[in-house]
Design a protein around this motif. Structure first.
Motif, mmCIF file in Angstrom:
data_model
loop_
_atom_site.group_PDB
_atom_site.id
_atom_site.type_symbol
_atom_site.label_atom_id
_atom_site.label_comp_id
_atom_site.label_asym_id
_atom_site.label_seq_id
_atom_site.Cartn_x
_atom_site.Cartn_y
_atom_site.Cartn_z
ATOM 1 N N THR A 62 0.843 -1.184 0.000
ATOM 2 C CA THR A 62 0.000 0.000 0.000
ATOM 3 C C THR A 62 0.880 1.237 0.000
ATOM 4 O OG1 THR A 62 -0.073 -0.026 2.414
ATOM 5 C CG2 THR A 62 -1.848 -1.161 1.245
ATOM 6 N N SER A 63 0.310 2.366 -0.342
ATOM 7 C CA SER A 63 1.040 3.622 -0.387
ATOM 8 C C SER A 63 0.542 4.548 0.707
ATOM 9 C CB SER A 63 0.859 4.291 -1.749
ATOM 10 O OG SER A 63 1.422 3.512 -2.769
ATOM 11 N N LEU A 64 1.452 5.397 1.173
ATOM 12 C CA LEU A 64 1.084 6.414 2.146
ATOM 13 C C LEU A 64 0.759 7.684 1.384
ATOM 14 C CD1 LEU A 64 0.958 6.980 5.209
ATOM 15 C CD2 LEU A 64 3.244 7.910 5.004
ATOM 16 N N VAL A 65 -0.381 8.280 1.706
ATOM 17 C CA VAL A 65 -0.834 9.452 0.975
ATOM 18 C C VAL A 65 -0.618 10.697 1.832
ATOM 19 C CG1 VAL A 65 -2.816 10.580 -0.089
ATOM 20 C CG2 VAL A 65 -2.521 8.110 -0.303
ATOM 21 N N ALA A 66 -0.010 11.720 1.213
ATOM 22 C CA ALA A 66 0.195 13.000 1.885
ATOM 23 C C ALA A 66 -0.223 14.116 0.939
ATOM 24 C CB ALA A 66 1.647 13.165 2.305
#
Length: 686
Positions: free
Chosen positions: A211-215
């Motif tokens: 999964t990716s971390l969203v900022a």
């Protein structure tokens, strides 16, 4: 490869990789220039390069993660022996193999400006923090991107060291609406430079489905009726600390920032009124943020948590949503607001289930059923619980500031278990709480947090850039003459601080003597130890001993060697004085108070925090600091860990002297429970 030069940069379509400093496609492995020939056992037989993120097959072969993943998309057999194979059957190589690979010696790719060698795992931190060649490259790249800003000094619009270089802006925009002139959703799949990143690393179970971390970068406009009123937040970090960026540690209740509701702990402040502060010292950042004015423009980087289906669905409808600020005023602390709050089964956060007729919220008329609560009094509740919201409301004296997200026409689609009141038990997937003053559904967290003096085997030398001067001040005085000092701190303080001098008044004997200064830590008076006392005990001890003809004070002066005197550099109008966060970093270990924080998680969860620091050959031993706490993770839900906290030990094993590559595995190998011993210092108030 050849040395990167300005001419090369102009001819390249892509940018240099911020991790390895070389040109390669985004989906390809990093490239390194190794000092020595690498043993064939450590070579991937797909790319013929030393292994990166090594993966073992059931038939006994080892390949790079990306190489094997790409190969298995086309074939269903092992590249070496052609035995039938699926990617799900493969697993990470042993810790020993990974450590051997991390310790391979590589050259800095910028040979013209930098001739250093280092372990492969240290190259990224070197590039981001110390390499003159990479710094020059970034400066030239920024000028080419923004030719109009060539005349301005040091004002990049991109987050310099804390975001990957590829910014993807999905068509739907952000999952949370904010006033933003520059929104960018960032995939943080890789760790930050020099950063232990257990929050972002995949586990063996979910490795193929990363999964990716969203900022998101957001520009926020803050208005102040009084131009000199403090903003009401505490900050940590700065380029003169391992944290690098300026990070919000805490938002004070009922402050300007809390009332606005859009800035939360963990946000990175990138710009203040158009001035880039992503690479300034801590003192400079405090000075910028304390500058008076009726309007303040802040650009911040806010992490939204790991991307998932729900977040993607939210982002598609974000343009239809509205952020609303509502203030309810209670006549006293016990007055109920008349709001019932719930959690949904398939969506993070807190929602308003109902407004009780005749209640304060219903009379106000600005809150609505199904509003999603983003924050209350500046406390970030985007991933919070009804119980946490109820506690904030119940402990507020008068003004309760809500920031809510509203989507017109939405109805509560998920049935909630019967009972929105506090006397009903709730399931793990759905819970509710009322602001009517009843106890929350779940068990309350214990308030006593087991602080204790830093043990001898946890102690460390002073970090580079600090010196401590212990002084003994003996004074003859008249019995009725006062010492003339005010103090702060005390072991009853939230951060368990030692007693320190907040002012030296011009009417007492200590002002006349001149040796005791504001900021000095008081160790003893007439042989009475002050270092373990709370504030009121210390006041009593100082007053009783001040009545004698002679006073002997022992005090400690903390001297930062690499910065100007903070009191001269920083404007303090309107601010009650307290030491800056960076000052506490120079306090000797024997005066620290530690606490143990126990985090628990499921097998498929990440711990949810990232850290910086550790041993580096060029800088020696540096403390490990918490840099990021990711929304929706165990560290975020626990709420004890804060940005800027120093990690002293992991499961009782001291972190002093460890490098990143030594502490990373220790954190990642803890499956469901970890005990972090931390020291917490209050951030600088702005």
């Amino acid at each position: 490869m050849a040395d990167p030069t300005a001419e090369d940069h102009a001819s390249q379509v892509s940018e240099l990789c911020c991790e390895c400093g070389q040109f390669h496609l985004l989906l390809d492995n990093h490239l390194y220039n190794f000092q020595d020939e690498v043993d064939d056992e450590l070579i991937c037989h797909i790319c013929l390069q030393p292994l990166l993120q090594p993966m073992d097959t059931p038939c006994g072969h080892t390949y790079c993660f990306k190489c094997l993943e790409n190969f298995m998309q086309e074939y269903n057999f092992c590249p070496m022996d052609r035995k039938k194979l699926s990617f799900q059957q493969c697993h990470k190589s042993s810790l020993l193999v990974r450590n051997l690979l991390d310790k391979l010696i590589v050259f800095c790719p910028f040979k013209a400006e930098c001739q250093q060698t280092m372990q492969r795992c240290e190259l990224e931190a070197h590039l981001q923090n110390r390499c003159p060649g990479f710094k020059k490259y970034k400066s030239e790249l920024q000028q080419k991107r923004n030719p109009i800003s060539k005349g301005k000094e040091d004002t990049p619009t991109k987050v310099e060291t804390n975001m990957p270089r590829d910014l993807e802006v999905p068509s739907g925009g952000s999952a949370l609406v904010a006033e933003s002139s520059a929104a960018a959703v960032v995939s943080l799949g890789t760790a930050e430079p020099g950063l232990v990143n257990p929050a972002f690393e995949e586990t063996e179970e979910d490795l193929p489905q990363r999964t990716s971390l969203v900022a998101e970068t957001t520009t926020i406009e803050i208005h102040r009726e009084d131009p000199e009123e403090e903003l009401g937040m505490r900050i940590v970090g700065g380029k003169d600390t391992p944290l690098g960026n300026i990070v919000v540690q805490e938002v004070l209740r009922d402050s300007v920032i809390a009332t606005d509701g859009r800035i939360a702990p963990g946000d990175h402040i990138l710009e203040v009124n158009g001035v880039n502060i992503s690479s300034v010292t801590h003192c400079q950042a405090v000075s910028f943020l304390r500058h008076p004015g009726p309007v303040l423009h802040l650009m911040v980087l806010q992490e939204k948590g790991f991307s998932n289906k729900t977040a993607q669905q939210d982002s598609t409808s974000a343009t239809n949503r509205e952020v609303i600020h509502v203030t309810l005023i209670k006549r006293d602390r016990s007055e109920p607001l008349g709001i019932k709050l719930i959690r949904k089964t398939d969506e993070a956060g807190i929602f308003i289930l109902d407004l009780l007729e005749g209640g304060l919220a219903a009379k106000n008329g600005k809150l609505s059923r199904n509003d999603r609560v983003l924050s209350i009094n500046g406390q970030d509740l985007r991933q919070g619980t009804p119980e946490a919201a109820a506690q904030i409301i119940q402990t507020t004296e008068s003004r309760v500031n809500f920031v809510v997200l509203r989507q017109p026409g939405m109805q509560l689609s998920d049935p909630v278990e019967d009972g929105s009141t506090s006397n009903n038990s709730s399931s793990s997937s759905s819970s509710s709480s009322s602001s009517n003053g009843g106890s929350p559904v779940h068990h309350r967290r214990r308030l006593d947090q087991n602080h204790y003096r830093r043990k001898s085997y946890y102690q460390k030398d002073l970090p580079q850039g600090y010196m401590c001067h212990e002084k003994t001040v003996a004074i003859k005085k008249e019995p009725k003459e006062s010492l003339g000092i005010t103090i702060g701190g005390g072991r009853d303080n939230k951060n368990k601080l030692p007693i320190y001098v907040t002012s030296v008044q011009p009417i007492g004997c200590l002002f006349r003597d001149g040796r005791i200064k504001r900021g000095d830590v008081l160790l003893s008076i007439n042989g009475i130890d002050l270092t373990h006392l709370n504030y009121y005990e210390a006041v009593s001890a100082l007053k009783s001993n001040a009545a004698s003809h002679s006073v002997v004070l022992k005090a400690l002066e903390i001297i930062p060697l690499n910065s100007t005197e903070p009191s001269q550099e920083i404007k303090e109008q309107g601010f009650g004085w307290s030491p800056l966060w960076i000052t506490w970093l120079g306090l000797p270990s024997y005066l620290h108070c530690c606490q143990d924080i126990v985090l628990s998680k499921g097998n498929l969860e990440s711990w949810g925090f990232s850290i910086v620091g550790g041993f580096e050959e060029s800088k020696g031993n540096q403390p490990f600091f918490i840099k990021t706490i990711v929304p929706g993770t165990p560290a975020f839900r626990d709420r004890k860990l804060k940005c800027g906290d120093e990690i002293v030990a992991v499961n009782g094993v001291p972190a002093i002297g460890m490098s990143n590559s030594e502490l990373i595995p220790m954190l990642k190998e803890q499956r469901n429970k970890v005990t972090l011993t931390v020291v917490s210092w209050p951030g600088s108030l702005v």
